[in-house]
Design a protein around this motif. Sequence first.
Motif, PDB file in Angstrom:
ATOM      1  N   LEU A 155     -30.582 -16.486  27.078  1.00  0.00           N
ATOM      2  CA  LEU A 155     -30.949 -15.739  25.865  1.00  0.00           C
ATOM      3  C   LEU A 155     -31.817 -16.571  24.921  1.00  0.00           C
ATOM      4  O   LEU A 155     -31.673 -16.501  23.694  1.00  0.00           O
ATOM      5  CB  LEU A 155     -29.695 -15.251  25.126  1.00  0.00           C
ATOM      6  CG  LEU A 155     -28.665 -14.485  25.958  1.00  0.00           C
ATOM      7  CD1 LEU A 155     -27.504 -14.019  25.086  1.00  0.00           C
ATOM      8  CD2 LEU A 155     -29.286 -13.305  26.682  1.00  0.00           C
ATOM      9  N   ASP A 156     -32.737 -17.344  25.506  1.00  0.00           N
ATOM     10  CA  ASP A 156     -33.542 -18.262  24.699  1.00  0.00           C
ATOM     11  C   ASP A 156     -35.038 -18.007  24.777  1.00  0.00           C
ATOM     12  O   ASP A 156     -35.846 -18.832  24.348  1.00  0.00           O
ATOM     13  CB  ASP A 156     -33.257 -19.709  25.121  1.00  0.00           C
ATOM     14  CG  ASP A 156     -33.609 -19.979  26.587  1.00  0.00           C
ATOM     15  OD1 ASP A 156     -34.001 -19.019  27.304  1.00  0.00           O
ATOM     16  OD2 ASP A 156     -33.474 -21.131  27.033  1.00  0.00           O
ATOM     17  N   GLN A 169     -36.225 -12.627  23.310  1.00  0.00           N
ATOM     18  CA  GLN A 169     -34.844 -12.579  22.825  1.00  0.00           C
ATOM     19  C   GLN A 169     -34.795 -12.893  21.330  1.00  0.00           C
ATOM     20  O   GLN A 169     -34.002 -12.318  20.582  1.00  0.00           O
ATOM     21  CB  GLN A 169     -33.971 -13.570  23.600  1.00  0.00           C
ATOM     22  CG  GLN A 169     -33.599 -13.136  25.010  1.00  0.00           C
ATOM     23  CD  GLN A 169     -32.534 -12.054  25.046  1.00  0.00           C
ATOM     24  OE1 GLN A 169     -32.011 -11.613  24.024  1.00  0.00           O
ATOM     25  NE2 GLN A 169     -32.205 -11.602  26.248  1.00  0.00           N
ATOM     26  N   LYS A 170     -35.645 -13.796  20.899  1.00  0.00           N
ATOM     27  CA  LYS A 170     -35.676 -14.152  19.479  1.00  0.00           C
ATOM     28  C   LYS A 170     -36.400 -13.088  18.656  1.00  0.00           C
ATOM     29  O   LYS A 170     -35.994 -12.762  17.535  1.00  0.00           O
ATOM     30  CB  LYS A 170     -36.339 -15.517  19.317  1.00  0.00           C
ATOM     31  CG  LYS A 170     -35.571 -16.639  20.016  1.00  0.00           C
ATOM     32  CD  LYS A 170     -36.347 -17.942  20.063  1.00  0.00           C
ATOM     33  CE  LYS A 170     -35.591 -19.010  20.846  1.00  0.00           C
ATOM     34  NZ  LYS A 170     -36.382 -20.250  21.021  1.00  0.00           N
ATOM     35  N   ALA A 210     -34.045  -9.933  18.286  1.00  0.00           N
ATOM     36  CA  ALA A 210     -32.637 -10.333  18.178  1.00  0.00           C
ATOM     37  C   ALA A 210     -31.808  -9.317  17.398  1.00  0.00           C
ATOM     38  O   ALA A 210     -30.622  -9.135  17.677  1.00  0.00           O
ATOM     39  CB  ALA A 210     -32.538 -11.702  17.509  1.00  0.00           C
ATOM     40  N   SER A 219     -30.107  -5.444  21.490  1.00  0.00           N
ATOM     41  CA  SER A 219     -30.320  -6.643  20.678  1.00  0.00           C
ATOM     42  C   SER A 219     -29.771  -7.869  21.401  1.00  0.00           C
ATOM     43  O   SER A 219     -29.047  -7.755  22.398  1.00  0.00           O
ATOM     44  CB  SER A 219     -29.626  -6.508  19.321  1.00  0.00           C
ATOM     45  OG  SER A 219     -28.217  -6.572  19.479  1.00  0.00           O
ATOM     46  N   ARG A 220     -30.093  -9.031  20.876  1.00  0.00           N
ATOM     47  CA  ARG A 220     -29.561 -10.265  21.439  1.00  0.00           C
ATOM     48  C   ARG A 220     -28.036 -10.294  21.312  1.00  0.00           C
ATOM     49  O   ARG A 220     -27.343 -10.749  22.231  1.00  0.00           O
ATOM     50  CB  ARG A 220     -30.174 -11.474  20.728  1.00  0.00           C
ATOM     51  CG  ARG A 220     -29.851 -12.811  21.379  1.00  0.00           C
ATOM     52  CD  ARG A 220     -30.568 -13.953  20.654  1.00  0.00           C
ATOM     53  NE  ARG A 220     -30.401 -15.225  21.343  1.00  0.00           N
ATOM     54  CZ  ARG A 220     -29.341 -16.008  21.231  1.00  0.00           C
ATOM     55  NH1 ARG A 220     -28.322 -15.629  20.457  1.00  0.00           N
ATOM     56  NH2 ARG A 220     -29.254 -17.148  21.889  1.00  0.00           N
ATOM     57  N   MET A 256     -26.500  -8.453  24.106  1.00  0.00           N
ATOM     58  CA  MET A 256     -26.491  -9.214  25.353  1.00  0.00           C
ATOM     59  C   MET A 256     -25.413 -10.297  25.337  1.00  0.00           C
ATOM     60  O   MET A 256     -24.774 -10.550  26.369  1.00  0.00           O
ATOM     61  CB  MET A 256     -27.864  -9.831  25.620  1.00  0.00           C
ATOM     62  CG  MET A 256     -28.917  -8.837  26.062  1.00  0.00           C
ATOM     63  SD  MET A 256     -28.383  -7.759  27.446  1.00  0.00           S
ATOM     64  CE  MET A 256     -27.829  -8.958  28.673  1.00  0.00           C
ATOM     65  N   GLU A 257     -25.182 -10.920  24.204  1.00  0.00           N
ATOM     66  CA  GLU A 257     -24.091 -11.892  24.115  1.00  0.00           C
ATOM     67  C   GLU A 257     -22.753 -11.219  24.409  1.00  0.00           C
ATOM     68  O   GLU A 257     -21.909 -11.778  25.119  1.00  0.00           O
ATOM     69  CB  GLU A 257     -24.069 -12.522  22.717  1.00  0.00           C
ATOM     70  CG  GLU A 257     -25.243 -13.450  22.440  1.00  0.00           C
ATOM     71  CD  GLU A 257     -25.267 -13.940  20.997  1.00  0.00           C
ATOM     72  OE1 GLU A 257     -24.529 -13.345  20.162  1.00  0.00           O
ATOM     73  OE2 GLU A 257     -26.017 -14.886  20.710  1.00  0.00           O
ATOM     74  N   PRO A 312     -35.621  -7.302  24.215  1.00  0.00           N
ATOM     75  CA  PRO A 312     -35.246  -8.708  24.324  1.00  0.00           C
ATOM     76  C   PRO A 312     -35.259  -9.224  25.766  1.00  0.00           C
ATOM     77  O   PRO A 312     -35.429 -10.430  25.989  1.00  0.00           O
ATOM     78  CB  PRO A 312     -33.834  -8.756  23.732  1.00  0.00           C
ATOM     79  CG  PRO A 312     -33.364  -7.350  23.682  1.00  0.00           C
ATOM     80  CD  PRO A 312     -34.576  -6.498  23.559  1.00  0.00           C
TER      81      PRO A 312
END
Length: 316
Positions: A196-197, A201-202, A205, A212-213, A216-217, A258
Motif C-alpha cells: 500500500l505504498d 495508494q497515496k 487514500a 480508499s487506502r 484496503m488496510e 488506489p
Amino acid sequence: MATPTPLDPQMKIMLDVFNAAGPMFLRAETAEQARAKMRALLEANPIPPPAIYRVEDRRIPGADGEVAARVYTPEGNPPMGVLVFFHGGGWVLGDLESHDRVCRALANQAGCVAVSIDYRLAPEHVFPAGAEDCYAATKWVSENAASIGAEGTRLAVGGDSAGGNLAAVVSMMARDRGGPPIAFQLLMYPVTDCALDTPSQKEFAADGHVLSRADMEWFWKNYTDPVAEKNNPYACPLRAKDLKNLPPALVLTASHDPLRDEGERFAERLIAAGVKTTCTRYEGVTHGFVSFADGLDKGKEGQRQAADALRAAFAR
C-alpha cells in the motif's frame, strides 16, 4: 506534477450518489454489517440484469468441501470456451449475486460459458482458504467442462479487485502444480501487493472514490497477516520471484483507483517475464468501473474489451 485527469461526468454522478450514503465499506464494523450494506446497494439498482440463455446454480468441490457456483450459458453451439470467474470484495465481501451482471455480460459478449465461484470469505476463512477454493474449482471446471457445455482446453480465469488477485494466484498455482492448463487471465483492477505504498495508494487514500487506502488496510487485516505473507506470491502476486510461463493476460486499471499502480506494475512484470500482456488504463473512472456499466459508458467499454480478449483467447 501532472494535472490529474478529471472525473468522467457519468462517474461523478455515480460518486455523488455513493458518497451521499457515506463510506461504501463499514471498516469499523463487522464483516457481516459491511456485507449487508453491499447487498443493500446492489438491491437498490432498478435496472434488470442482462438476459442470458441459461443460468444454473451448482455445488462443486472446493478445497475443503463443496462451494456454490453459478454457470452462465449464452446462446450458441457447445462446446464453448469457459471463464472461471472470481468476484471482488476484498476477500471479505461479495458473492454470486454481487457479480451476476458482470458474469452475464461477459458470457454473452464473449460467447463463452462463465462459472462464478462462491469461494470462502475472510475473516471466517483466512488466507489461503479462498485461493485454494478457487484453484480447486478451476481444476473441477477443467476436468468436467463437458458437463456444462464447455471445452476444458479453452479455459480462462478472471476476476476484479480481490478476484483479480485470485485469478493471478490461480494462474501461478496451475503453473506450479502441473495444471490445469489455463489459456488466459483477465485481471480487472487487481490487488497485487499488501505494501500500500504506491503513488496511487497515496493519491486516493481518502474516502470518496469507491475504494480508499483505509479500505484496503481493513481488507488485508481480515484476509491475512500482511507482514507474515508479504513475500508469499499466492497472497501478493507482485512479490513473486518468477512470473514466467503464465497465461496471456489483460489487465484493466482505473485512473482514480488506489490499486491503479500495483495493477500496472504487475502488468509490467508479466511483460518483462515474457508473458503476452495488454494493460489498459481507463481515464476518469474509479475502482469497480466495469461493474457500473448500467450507467457508465466506460464500464461498457471495459466489459467489451474484456469480452473481446476472451473471445480472441478462446479462438487461439
